[in-house]
Scaffold this motif. Structure first.
Motif: not given
Lengths: 321, 321
Positions: B259, B261, B263-265, B268
């Protein structure tokens, strides 16, 4: 030199038996590799000769001798990174064969291995040995820094240059010899004299190295004639030329430094240097330090036969020109 | 922690008075600069506390304490080159501010300066101090090499990781403490116990550091939350996640590592780790080593009050979460 071969093989046997682990592989493989590339092992031989000269067995000086050789190789590993040198003694350097990080770190470990060897000498001698070793190690680094600084510096004087080679090269020869003297229990006075012998021998040897770049025979020198000139390296030849040159010759020197064609460049250098008497001046400097070395050796207040140390000096300068 | 401030200022005063020459400027300026950047000086404080604990004055352990701090800074200088780190404690690293060659060479000098400090301790203790220091220095290099190797290694086990942080971080804490014990003339048995205290405290501390990357408060941690996750660094959190994951979670982990991004990482990672109970497993590991440290401390066969060493342990773990 036949007499020295016993010492050389004594050192090599010990280096082959060095107690080095195999893991982490990326840390110890480079050390094994580098120590196998070889070298003349002059420094550890100096330690053994000095110890025997002052009445100790070479066996009892072996750890200190190995310490000097390990330190020397550590400094070569790090110098090769700094000089971006691809080749050392005909083999790829560590940063070339592995990478810079590995060359830094395996160098660091080799440095500690040198201290470990030194700590194998008797506890009573350890204090003197460690203090001399620390002082020497710092001076070698200072010499390397001066050498790097010279590349950026417009003019370098003969005095600055001699000080640089004293630090970068000679102090380790002095240290190697004094180690032997310390281990043999020589007097402080004699320790200082054998150290001075090493210092002056080292300076003379480095000046000879500078001379051989332009005035040696290729097969004797083992590297390209004029390599320092081509690389615009500030050796004593160029420094003396800069100091001796009048305005017209200064102009010619500037042209020579800028010349791109290698053969032309070397011809120009030879011509200007001949006009200025650079060879004679440089040779005279070498002789001054060689004689200082011999004087220190002769002044040593110890009745033993000095022939082996004298032979060694001859051996170091047998590349006649 | 109020009690430790006396020790800290004692160390800082000595560091400010270090006998460093000013020339060559490119060699010594970086050392002056780096030593002024600061740091918690935990390691030299450990030496002083251990010396006092075993009945010696802190003054008599000062050179060894400084040696530990200089060595620590040497290793940071070289690690920063290897990690291509631009910033250390909010300031430009030496290879950034000067260059890599200068960072290598001034690091080397700082390393020797550490040995010079150590050689200021009494001659009777020098042998034990040097041998412990040599062993520790080599282990720290081995730990750094393992850490670099892990980056290229597909799977790292918890055992391998703990061994890496033991070498890279903990042995120097153990060494710092044992230095104090050696100087105070503690028994070999007590020296081994205080060393074990340091080793286990160091491992617990490093695991806490890994935990705080994802589960700390930004102001407590002083760096970006999830930085290790973003950089795909193999911390204990990720290693445990890899070990605990079944096939579907292995797949999710692969997606998380890929990933882009930030924040997404991090989201997750938090989600997968929660599914797998990674926090609890990691926290448990930390507790195991913390308790081992305390057990070693309590087993020490010496009647003195241990409160200051206990306070120090508390201090190191006061970043509660």
């Amino acid at each position: 030199m036949k007499q020295l071969e016993t010492y050389l093989s004594f050192i090599e046997t010990e280096l082959n038996q060095l107690d080095l682990p195999s893991s982490p592989k990326n840390l110890y493989d480079p050390i094994h590799y580098f120590m196998k590339i070889g070298g003349k092992r002059i420094r550890p031989i100096l330690t053994l000769l000095a110890a025997e000269y002052f009445g100790e067995t070479k066996e009892n000086a072996l750890p200190a001798a190995i310490a000097v050789e390990l330190f020397h190789n550590f400094s070569l590993m790090h110098d090769d990174i700094m000089d971006v040198a691809p080749i050392r003694r005909g083999k790829a350097t560590i940063h070339e064969k592995w990478n810079t990080n590995i060359a830094i770190l395996s160098g660091d470990v080799l440095f500690v291995k040198a201290y470990q060897q030194l700590a194998k000498q008797s506890q009573e001698q350890l204090y003197d040995l460690i203090n001399l070793f620390n002082k020497t190690a710092i001076e070698v680094c200072e010499g390397q820094q001066m050498d790097m600084d010279f590349e950026q510096q417009a003019a370098v004087s003969t005095e600055e240059y001699i000080e640089m080679i004293r630090l970068k090269t000679s102090v380790l020869l002095g240290c190697a010899l004094q180690f032997g003297a310390i281990i043999a229990g020589a007097s402080k006075h004699n320790q200082a004299l054998i150290y001075q012998y090493g210092i002056n021998l080292g300076i003379a040897f480095q000046i000879q190295d500078d001379l051989l770049d332009l005035y040696g025979e290729q097969e004797q020198v083992g590297k390209q004639i004029g390599g320092d000139i081509i690389a615009n390296k500030k050796t004593l030849l160029c420094i003396l030329a800069d100091e001796l040159a009048d305005e017209p010759n200064k102009h010619r020197l500037t042209e020579m430094y800028a010349e791109k064609d290698h053969s032309t460049k070397i011809l120009l250098a030879r011509h200007i240097f001949e006009n200025l008497g650079v060879y004679e001046h440089c040779h005279k400097q070498k002789e001054i330090y060689y004689l200082k070395a011999m004087e220190a050796l002769e002044t040593i207040d110890y009745s033993q036969n000095k022939s082996l140390l004298v032979s060694l000096s001859d051996y170091l300068f047998n590349r006649e020109y």
